[in-house]
Design a protein around this motif. Structure first.
Motif, PDB file in Angstrom:
ATOM      1  N   LYS A 114      60.231 -50.947  52.578  1.00 50.22           N
ATOM      2  CA  LYS A 114      61.605 -50.457  52.378  1.00 50.22           C
ATOM      3  C   LYS A 114      62.142 -50.874  51.012  1.00 50.22           C
ATOM      4  O   LYS A 114      62.807 -50.094  50.330  1.00 50.22           O
ATOM      5  CB  LYS A 114      62.534 -50.994  53.477  1.00 50.22           C
ATOM      6  CG  LYS A 114      62.371 -50.308  54.793  1.00 50.22           C
ATOM      7  CD  LYS A 114      63.318 -50.890  55.841  1.00 50.22           C
ATOM      8  CE  LYS A 114      63.116 -50.249  57.190  1.00 50.22           C
ATOM      9  NZ  LYS A 114      63.996 -50.809  58.226  1.00 50.22           N
ATOM     10  N   GLN A 116      60.390 -51.520  48.297  1.00 57.58           N
ATOM     11  CA  GLN A 116      59.717 -50.718  47.273  1.00 57.58           C
ATOM     12  C   GLN A 116      60.352 -49.329  47.184  1.00 57.58           C
ATOM     13  O   GLN A 116      60.606 -48.824  46.091  1.00 57.58           O
ATOM     14  CB  GLN A 116      58.234 -50.575  47.585  1.00 57.58           C
ATOM     15  CG  GLN A 116      57.428 -51.811  47.295  1.00 57.58           C
ATOM     16  CD  GLN A 116      55.979 -51.649  47.729  1.00 57.58           C
ATOM     17  OE1 GLN A 116      55.674 -51.004  48.731  1.00 57.58           O
ATOM     18  NE2 GLN A 116      55.068 -52.250  46.981  1.00 57.58           N
ATOM     19  N   ARG A 117      60.599 -48.722  48.338  1.00 51.36           N
ATOM     20  CA  ARG A 117      61.209 -47.401  48.370  1.00 51.36           C
ATOM     21  C   ARG A 117      62.598 -47.445  47.731  1.00 51.36           C
ATOM     22  O   ARG A 117      62.961 -46.587  46.927  1.00 51.36           O
ATOM     23  CB  ARG A 117      61.295 -46.903  49.816  1.00 51.36           C
ATOM     24  CG  ARG A 117      61.490 -45.405  49.916  1.00 51.36           C
ATOM     25  CD  ARG A 117      61.430 -44.882  51.350  1.00 51.36           C
ATOM     26  NE  ARG A 117      60.327 -45.413  52.124  1.00 51.36           N
ATOM     27  CZ  ARG A 117      60.465 -46.003  53.316  1.00 51.36           C
ATOM     28  NH1 ARG A 117      61.640 -46.107  53.874  1.00 51.36           N
ATOM     29  NH2 ARG A 117      59.417 -46.466  53.964  1.00 51.36           N
ATOM     30  N   PHE A 118      63.371 -48.476  48.084  1.00 45.46           N
ATOM     31  CA  PHE A 118      64.715 -48.626  47.535  1.00 45.46           C
ATOM     32  C   PHE A 118      64.658 -48.809  46.018  1.00 45.46           C
ATOM     33  O   PHE A 118      65.449 -48.208  45.283  1.00 45.46           O
ATOM     34  CB  PHE A 118      65.425 -49.816  48.190  1.00 45.46           C
ATOM     35  CG  PHE A 118      66.785 -50.082  47.647  1.00 45.46           C
ATOM     36  CD1 PHE A 118      67.860 -49.286  48.000  1.00 45.46           C
ATOM     37  CD2 PHE A 118      66.996 -51.135  46.758  1.00 45.46           C
ATOM     38  CE1 PHE A 118      69.121 -49.525  47.491  1.00 45.46           C
ATOM     39  CE2 PHE A 118      68.257 -51.380  46.241  1.00 45.46           C
ATOM     40  CZ  PHE A 118      69.314 -50.580  46.607  1.00 45.46           C
ATOM     41  N   GLN A 119      63.728 -49.656  45.544  1.00 38.83           N
ATOM     42  CA  GLN A 119      63.608 -49.878  44.102  1.00 38.83           C
ATOM     43  C   GLN A 119      63.210 -48.596  43.376  1.00 38.83           C
ATOM     44  O   GLN A 119      63.728 -48.299  42.296  1.00 38.83           O
ATOM     45  CB  GLN A 119      62.600 -50.998  43.812  1.00 38.83           C
ATOM     46  CG  GLN A 119      63.134 -52.367  44.150  1.00 38.83           C
ATOM     47  CD  GLN A 119      62.097 -53.476  43.976  1.00 38.83           C
ATOM     48  OE1 GLN A 119      60.890 -53.233  44.021  1.00 38.83           O
ATOM     49  NE2 GLN A 119      62.576 -54.686  43.792  1.00 38.83           N
ATOM     50  N   ASN A 120      62.304 -47.819  43.970  1.00 43.22           N
ATOM     51  CA  ASN A 120      61.909 -46.544  43.365  1.00 43.22           C
ATOM     52  C   ASN A 120      63.082 -45.565  43.333  1.00 43.22           C
ATOM     53  O   ASN A 120      63.293 -44.880  42.332  1.00 43.22           O
ATOM     54  CB  ASN A 120      60.725 -45.926  44.113  1.00 43.22           C
ATOM     55  CG  ASN A 120      59.439 -46.683  43.885  1.00 43.22           C
ATOM     56  OD1 ASN A 120      59.297 -47.422  42.913  1.00 43.22           O
ATOM     57  ND2 ASN A 120      58.493 -46.517  44.796  1.00 43.22           N
ATOM     58  N   ASP A 121      63.816 -45.503  44.439  1.00 41.64           N
ATOM     59  CA  ASP A 121      64.982 -44.617  44.493  1.00 41.64           C
ATOM     60  C   ASP A 121      66.037 -45.035  43.477  1.00 41.64           C
ATOM     61  O   ASP A 121      66.658 -44.199  42.825  1.00 41.64           O
ATOM     62  CB  ASP A 121      65.594 -44.605  45.903  1.00 41.64           C
ATOM     63  CG  ASP A 121      64.714 -43.904  46.924  1.00 41.64           C
ATOM     64  OD1 ASP A 121      63.736 -43.239  46.516  1.00 41.64           O
ATOM     65  OD2 ASP A 121      64.990 -44.029  48.133  1.00 41.64           O
ATOM     66  N   THR A 122      66.217 -46.339  43.333  1.00 45.46           N
ATOM     67  CA  THR A 122      67.195 -46.853  42.372  1.00 45.46           C
ATOM     68  C   THR A 122      66.784 -46.494  40.955  1.00 45.46           C
ATOM     69  O   THR A 122      67.616 -46.081  40.139  1.00 45.46           O
ATOM     70  CB  THR A 122      67.337 -48.385  42.512  1.00 45.46           C
ATOM     71  OG1 THR A 122      67.729 -48.688  43.846  1.00 45.46           O
ATOM     72  CG2 THR A 122      68.357 -48.943  41.558  1.00 45.46           C
ATOM     73  N   LYS A 123      65.489 -46.647  40.652  1.00 41.78           N
ATOM     74  CA  LYS A 123      64.988 -46.319  39.322  1.00 41.78           C
ATOM     75  C   LYS A 123      65.198 -44.828  39.034  1.00 41.78           C
ATOM     76  O   LYS A 123      65.655 -44.451  37.947  1.00 41.78           O
ATOM     77  CB  LYS A 123      63.500 -46.659  39.234  1.00 41.78           C
ATOM     78  CG  LYS A 123      62.954 -46.598  37.821  1.00 41.78           C
ATOM     79  CD  LYS A 123      61.433 -46.757  37.753  1.00 41.78           C
ATOM     80  CE  LYS A 123      60.941 -48.008  38.429  1.00 41.78           C
ATOM     81  NZ  LYS A 123      59.474 -48.166  38.316  1.00 41.78           N
ATOM     82  N   THR A 124      64.910 -43.985  40.026  1.00 40.97           N
ATOM     83  CA  THR A 124      65.094 -42.543  39.862  1.00 40.97           C
ATOM     84  C   THR A 124      66.565 -42.212  39.647  1.00 40.97           C
ATOM     85  O   THR A 124      66.914 -41.399  38.783  1.00 40.97           O
ATOM     86  CB  THR A 124      64.556 -41.796  41.107  1.00 40.97           C
ATOM     87  OG1 THR A 124      63.188 -42.125  41.283  1.00 40.97           O
ATOM     88  CG2 THR A 124      64.716 -40.295  40.970  1.00 40.97           C
ATOM     89  N   LEU A 125      67.437 -42.835  40.411  1.00 33.62           N
ATOM     90  CA  LEU A 125      68.874 -42.597  40.291  1.00 33.62           C
ATOM     91  C   LEU A 125      69.395 -43.032  38.919  1.00 33.62           C
ATOM     92  O   LEU A 125      70.179 -42.327  38.290  1.00 33.62           O
ATOM     93  CB  LEU A 125      69.628 -43.333  41.400  1.00 33.62           C
ATOM     94  CG  LEU A 125      71.143 -43.154  41.424  1.00 33.62           C
ATOM     95  CD1 LEU A 125      71.507 -41.685  41.618  1.00 33.62           C
ATOM     96  CD2 LEU A 125      71.761 -44.011  42.516  1.00 33.62           C
ATOM     97  N   TRP A 128      68.348 -40.489  36.367  1.00 32.79           N
ATOM     98  CA  TRP A 128      69.173 -39.294  36.497  1.00 32.79           C
ATOM     99  C   TRP A 128      70.560 -39.539  35.909  1.00 32.79           C
ATOM    100  O   TRP A 128      71.108 -38.689  35.200  1.00 32.79           O
ATOM    101  CB  TRP A 128      69.282 -38.898  37.978  1.00 32.79           C
ATOM    102  CG  TRP A 128      70.178 -37.716  38.197  1.00 32.79           C
ATOM    103  CD1 TRP A 128      69.858 -36.401  38.028  1.00 32.79           C
ATOM    104  CD2 TRP A 128      71.545 -37.757  38.601  1.00 32.79           C
ATOM    105  NE1 TRP A 128      70.943 -35.618  38.321  1.00 32.79           N
ATOM    106  CE2 TRP A 128      72.001 -36.430  38.673  1.00 32.79           C
ATOM    107  CE3 TRP A 128      72.428 -38.783  38.909  1.00 32.79           C
ATOM    108  CZ2 TRP A 128      73.295 -36.101  39.023  1.00 32.79           C
ATOM    109  CZ3 TRP A 128      73.716 -38.460  39.269  1.00 32.79           C
ATOM    110  CH2 TRP A 128      74.151 -37.133  39.320  1.00 32.79           C
TER     111      TRP A 128
END
Length: 156
Positions: A114, A116-125, A128
């Motif tokens: 979770k 890792q997923r959150f960190q990836n989503d944060t990086k993508t956000l 953007w």
């Protein structure tokens, strides 16, 4: 003397009891919510090492069980029952410890995933948001330039 276990039995019993006590202490540490991947990975490595150690201790536990079985054939009923109860108590603690360890590992692995997923989503956000920020700071086209306005509308 036939109704007494060998000296190795007591040594093995004591070493398993000490190991279980140490392991139970490690597992009883409060589980805190950690948001640092490295710390979570380190804790998972520690738990995996404990699982490995648990498997190594299994030989001693098997020895205790077989020794008590052999002892129960030779010893008087009350003596054999005493040793059987002792080993059953150890087996109960062992199963509880093993289940607790597996549960801790599973939960930690899920939390790591979770995070890792959150960190990836944060990086993508963040990426953007940086792109949007650049877009918002661009110069606006003149009001009469319909082609440039349509292009900017598409970008929006």
């Amino acid at each position: 003397f036939d109704s007494l276990p060998p000296a190795h039995y007591k040594e093995t019993m004591n070493s398993i009891l000490v190991w279980m006590q140490q392991s139970e202490t490690k597992l009883s540490m409060p589980q805190v919510a950690i948001a640092e991947y490295e710390i979570m990975e380190q804790r998972l490595r520690e738990l995996k090492a404990l699982q490995s150690s648990l498997q190594e201790q299994q030989k001693g536990l098997n020895y205790l069980s077989t020794t008590v079985e052999g002892l129960s054939r030779k010893a008087p009923a009350e003596v054999s029952q005493s040793y059987r109860s002792e080993v059953e108590g150890v087996l109960g603690r062992w199963k509880k410890l093993s289940a607790q360890l597996a549960e801790h590992c599973q939960k930690l692995e899920e939390r790591i995933t979770k995070l890792q997923r959150f960190q990836n989503d944060t990086k993508t956000l963040k990426k953007w948001m940086a792109e949007v920020n650049v877009f918002l700071k661009e110069e606006w086209p003149a009001l009469g330039d319909s082609e440039a306005l349509e292009k900017q509308l598409e970008q929006c």
